[in-house]
Design an enzyme around this catalytic site. Structure first.
Site, short mmCIF file in Angstrom:
data_model
loop_
_atom_site.label_atom_id
_atom_site.label_comp_id
_atom_site.label_asym_id
_atom_site.label_seq_id
_atom_site.Cartn_x
_atom_site.Cartn_y
_atom_site.Cartn_z
N ILE A 35 -11.57 -8.06 -2.91
CA ILE A 35 -12.21 -9.20 -2.27
C ILE A 35 -13.58 -8.82 -1.73
CG2 ILE A 35 -11.28 -8.89 0.05
CD1 ILE A 35 -10.70 -11.98 -0.12
N ASP A 36 -13.75 -7.54 -1.43
CA ASP A 36 -15.02 -7.07 -0.87
C ASP A 36 -16.13 -6.95 -1.92
OD1 ASP A 36 -13.80 -6.90 1.55
OD2 ASP A 36 -13.58 -4.72 1.56
N ILE B 146 -9.51 -16.07 4.63
CA ILE B 146 -10.38 -16.17 3.45
C ILE B 146 -9.78 -15.50 2.21
CG2 ILE B 146 -12.48 -16.31 4.86
CD1 ILE B 146 -13.15 -13.45 3.82
N ARG B 147 -8.67 -14.77 2.40
CA ARG B 147 -8.10 -14.15 1.20
C ARG B 147 -6.71 -14.67 0.84
NH1 ARG B 147 -6.46 -7.87 2.61
NH2 ARG B 147 -4.45 -8.37 3.52
N GLU C 165 -16.46 -6.59 9.13
CA GLU C 165 -15.55 -5.77 9.95
C GLU C 165 -15.92 -4.28 10.02
OE1 GLU C 165 -12.37 -5.73 6.31
OE2 GLU C 165 -11.59 -5.42 8.31
N ARG D 273 0.87 -1.18 0.00
CA ARG D 273 0.00 0.00 0.00
C ARG D 273 0.91 1.22 0.00
NH1 ARG D 273 -5.22 -1.84 0.70
NH2 ARG D 273 -5.50 -3.66 2.02
N THR E 299 -5.77 1.29 -6.35
CA THR E 299 -4.84 0.94 -7.43
C THR E 299 -5.31 1.49 -8.77
OG1 THR E 299 -4.35 -1.10 -6.25
CG2 THR E 299 -3.69 -1.01 -8.56
N GLY F 62 -14.83 -6.79 4.97
CA GLY F 62 -15.83 -5.87 4.43
C GLY F 62 -15.75 -4.55 5.17
N ARG F 63 -14.84 -3.70 4.71
CA ARG F 63 -14.64 -2.41 5.37
C ARG F 63 -15.86 -1.53 5.21
NH1 ARG F 63 -8.64 -0.58 5.60
NH2 ARG F 63 -7.96 -1.75 3.80
N1 LIG Z 1 -6.01 8.44 -5.27
C1 LIG Z 1 -4.92 7.74 -5.54
N2 LIG Z 1 -4.04 8.19 -6.47
C2 LIG Z 1 -2.94 7.48 -6.78
N3 LIG Z 1 -2.61 6.30 -6.19
C3 LIG Z 1 -3.43 5.80 -5.27
C4 LIG Z 1 -4.64 6.49 -4.88
N4 LIG Z 1 -5.24 5.74 -3.92
C5 LIG Z 1 -4.46 4.66 -3.71
N5 LIG Z 1 -3.39 4.68 -4.52
C6 LIG Z 1 -2.30 3.70 -4.57
O1 LIG Z 1 -2.85 2.46 -4.98
C7 LIG Z 1 -2.24 1.39 -4.29
C8 LIG Z 1 -3.24 0.48 -3.65
O2 LIG Z 1 -4.23 1.20 -2.94
P1 LIG Z 1 -4.98 0.55 -1.70
O3 LIG Z 1 -6.06 1.47 -1.29
O4 LIG Z 1 -3.97 0.16 -0.68
O5 LIG Z 1 -5.53 -0.83 -2.23
P2 LIG Z 1 -6.66 -1.21 -3.27
O6 LIG Z 1 -6.08 -1.01 -4.63
O7 LIG Z 1 -6.93 -2.60 -2.98
O8 LIG Z 1 -7.81 -0.27 -3.02
C9 LIG Z 1 -1.29 2.00 -3.27
O9 LIG Z 1 0.02 1.88 -3.75
C10 LIG Z 1 -1.73 3.45 -3.20
O10 LIG Z 1 -0.65 4.32 -2.94
O1 LIG Z 2 -5.02 -5.61 6.54
P1 LIG Z 2 -4.92 -5.10 5.16
O2 LIG Z 2 -3.91 -5.78 4.32
O3 LIG Z 2 -4.79 -3.61 5.12
O4 LIG Z 2 -6.28 -5.44 4.39
C1 LIG Z 2 -7.49 -5.52 5.01
C2 LIG Z 2 -8.57 -4.89 4.23
O5 LIG Z 2 -8.59 -5.08 2.84
C3 LIG Z 2 -9.91 -5.33 2.43
O6 LIG Z 2 -9.99 -6.67 2.10
C4 LIG Z 2 -10.31 -4.52 1.23
O7 LIG Z 2 -9.45 -4.73 0.16
P2 LIG Z 2 -9.95 -4.95 -1.35
O8 LIG Z 2 -11.44 -4.77 -1.40
O9 LIG Z 2 -9.24 -3.91 -2.13
O10 LIG Z 2 -9.54 -6.33 -1.75
C5 LIG Z 2 -10.81 -5.03 3.60
O11 LIG Z 2 -11.99 -5.75 3.70
C6 LIG Z 2 -9.88 -5.30 4.73
O12 LIG Z 2 -10.14 -4.55 5.84
#
Ligand SMILES: Nc1ncnc2c1ncn2[C@@H]1O[C@H](COP(=O)(O)OP(=O)(O)O)[C@@H](O)[C@H]1O
Ligand SMILES: O=P(O)(O)OC[C@H]1O[C@](O)(COP(=O)(O)O)[C@@H](O)[C@@H]1O
Ligand SMILES: [Mg+2]
Length: 491
Positions: free
Chosen positions: A219-220, A378-379, A319, A164, A192, A264-265
């Site tokens: 996953i959510d 589960i993931r 969650e 992240r 992402t 499930g955030r």
């Molecule tokens: N608004 C944004 N602009 C650019 N990069 C972002 C933004 N939000 C998240 N990212 C980048 O995307 C990647 C994954 O984001 P994250 O929220 O952790 O997971 P997910 O893609 O599962 O939602 C991280 O490297 C983060 O820095």
């Molecule tokens: O503990 P981590 O790695 O930050 O991830 C946990 C979180 O990622 C999630 O699975 C959401 O991620 P995605 O929906 O992007 O897969 C949440 O439900 C959960 O709280």
């Protein structure tokens, strides 16, 4: 972290209210690019196919339930191989990156991008970026070929690693440019895909012939527009094991209560589907449906009733449910992860303790509560058979799209047909369980749990809005308020 700019929508109007919401193409900013015949037509495996290519005019409708006088509505470009490609096989230098949280199927998508590029298009230069976005500029890369990825789909996680945070637009695009990469495959969730949109815009700004393709992962299951996200089915299936365990424990002891916390955030899809699939769950609590503990119609009263009736019960809690209570009682700190996602407190532990305290105070029923937290179990598993097939289609759609010169798009099934979708459509909103939709009613009727909605609220709701006969696009979505905000849905 970069900001997404205001790229023009590519809209094309047709007859009877038909609208094509198109994705960008390299020729939008590099005119006169040469084209080449698609090598797929010379591929022996595909020689039996009647039509090698999708018709360039094929589109996928976003709305499938329509009335005779409805406009034809929004459409997306259909995914699939095109007759002409904008890259020669030897010219392609592709890279793949995985970002954000884990999800079953990541390795399958990686495998199928590599194999798709090699076997369908004769591409032999594919790099794996190690450890998410920051891997572009701070880590080593991994050479990928069909041999290296041969059996990775049998493993959970991602062979490339993930992270992240670390999204630095300039450094990432510098690295893409320096390495001579011209196809970028980005697998990840809403964050992402926002990052991918920023990368695409910078690439376009620099005028580079680089295709950027996103493959949505969550996953959510909270990414809008697409039918379902990969890994979701696998996660729901694995959740059954935890629910079974909770049920066995609860059933085996007097006044047993099993509590299972699932991911499930902001969206309760995993909890809802796991509950519907299991039939052993007495109560399912999700972020979209606020609940209360005390008094008439509250959770404590329901638990007491179920224990009297059945002698045991199982509660599934997502969650993100009840975070309002936790922030009040625990003086929540506004902590965030490296990507800016709000860190949640453990609602499973909290609710277990509250139930124990309540029944201890009551002195009426001696309960036995077991709390199971299978969150990461589960993931962190390989994807199941149906997710594996789904991942293959996603990966191949992305490869066909990039080879055909599309860029700045994500792939996914819309009403069962795979389509190319502009990034902004999947990042502008978040999919949520709609508690006034029939699916939630199915859940309530299967568990017979309280709806936690007072008759007054129901009347209020009906006054404000008549529930539609069928959900149209966006009606189960909310604007993305996920970053550092509490997004419990109001009813
Ligand atoms: N608004 C944004 N602009 C650019 N990069 C972002 C933004 N939000 C998240 N990212 C980048 O995307 C990647 C994954 O984001 P994250 O929220 O952790 O997971 P997910 O893609 O599962 O939602 C991280 O490297 C983060 O820095
Ligand atoms: O503990 P981590 O790695 O930050 O991830 C946990 C979180 O990622 C999630 O699975 C959401 O991620 P995605 O929906 O992007 O897969 C949440 O439900 C959960 O709280
Ligand atoms: Mg996210």
């Amino acid at each position: 972290m970069g900001q997404s700019g205001d790229l023009q929508m590519k809209l094309e109007n047709g007859n009877a209210g038909f609208v094509l919401e198109d994705v960008p193409h390299l020729t939008d900013y590099i005119p006169d690019l040469p084209t080449y015949p698609n090598p797929l037509q010379f591929n022996p495996a595909y020689s039996v196919v009647k039509q090698y290519f999708v018709n360039v005019d094929d589109t996928v409708s976003q709305q499938i339930v329509v009335h005779k006088d409805s406009p034809r509505g929004r459409h997306f470009r259909r995914a699939g191989p095109r007759q002409k490609v904008y890259f020669e096989s030897e010219e392609v230098h592709a890279c793949i990156v995985t970002c954000g949280g884990l999800c079953p199927g990541l390795n399958t998508v990686i495998r199928e991008i590599v194999c798709g590029l090699y076997h369908m298009y004769g591409v032999t230069k594919v790099l794996g970026i190690d450890g998410g976005y920051r891997g572009f500029y701070s880590k080593n890369t991994i050479d990928l070929n069909p041999k290296v990825v041969n059996d990775i789909h049998k493993r959970g996680g991602t062979i490339l690693g993930t992270s992240r945070g670390g999204h630095d637009k300039s450094k990432i695009v510098d690295s893409i440019q320096d390495r001579g990469i011209n196809q970028v495959y980005i697998i990840g969730g809403d964050g992402t895909q926002k990052g991918a949109a920023v990368i695409y815009e910078e690439i376009r700004h620099r005028g580079l012939k680089v295709a950027v393709a996103g493959i949505p992962k969550t996953i959510d299951n909270d990414i809008p527009v697409i039918d379902k996200s990969f890994g979701f089915d696998t996660a729901v299936e694995e959740a059954q094991r935890a629910i079974n365990a909770a049920h066995v424990e609860a059933e085996s002891i007097e006044n047993g209560i099993g509590v299972v916390k699932l991911m499930g955030r902001h969206s309760g899809f995993i909890a809802m589907y796991a509950t519907l699939a299991s039939r052993d769950v007495d109560c399912c609590l999700i972020p979209e449906s606020p609940f209360y503990l005390e008094g008439e119609g509250g959770l404590y009263q329901f638990i007491e009733k179920r224990l009297k009736e059945n002698g045991h019960m199982v509660i599934v809690i997502a969650e993100g449910a009840g975070q309002d209570f936790l922030s009040k009682s625990l003086q929540s700190m506004n902590q965030q992860d490296a990507s800016g996602n709000k860190l949640l407190q453990d609602v499973g532990l909290w609710i277990s303790q509250k139930i124990k305290d309540h029944f201890a105070r009551l002195h009426k029923i001696a309960i036995n509560l077991k709390y199971i937290d299978p969150t990461y179990m589960i993931r962190a598993i390989p994807s199941n058979a149906s997710d594996n097939v789904y991942c293959t289609l996603l990966a191949q759609s992305a490869v066909h799209g990039a080879m055909a010169g599309y860029s700045g798009f994500t792939v996914g099934p819309v009403n069962s047909r795979h389509a190319y979708i502009p990034f902004y459509r999947i990042t502008e909103k978040q999919n949520k369980v709609v508690i006034t939709d029939r699916m939630w009613a199915r859940l309530l009727s299967s568990t017979n749990q309280p709806s936690f909605i007072s008759p007054k609220q129901v009347t209020e709701f009906k006054k404000v809005k008549q529930p539609p006969a069928q959900l149209l696009d966006g009606e189960n979505c909310e604007e993305d308020k996920s970053k550092s905000e509490d997004v419990t849905t109001k009813t």
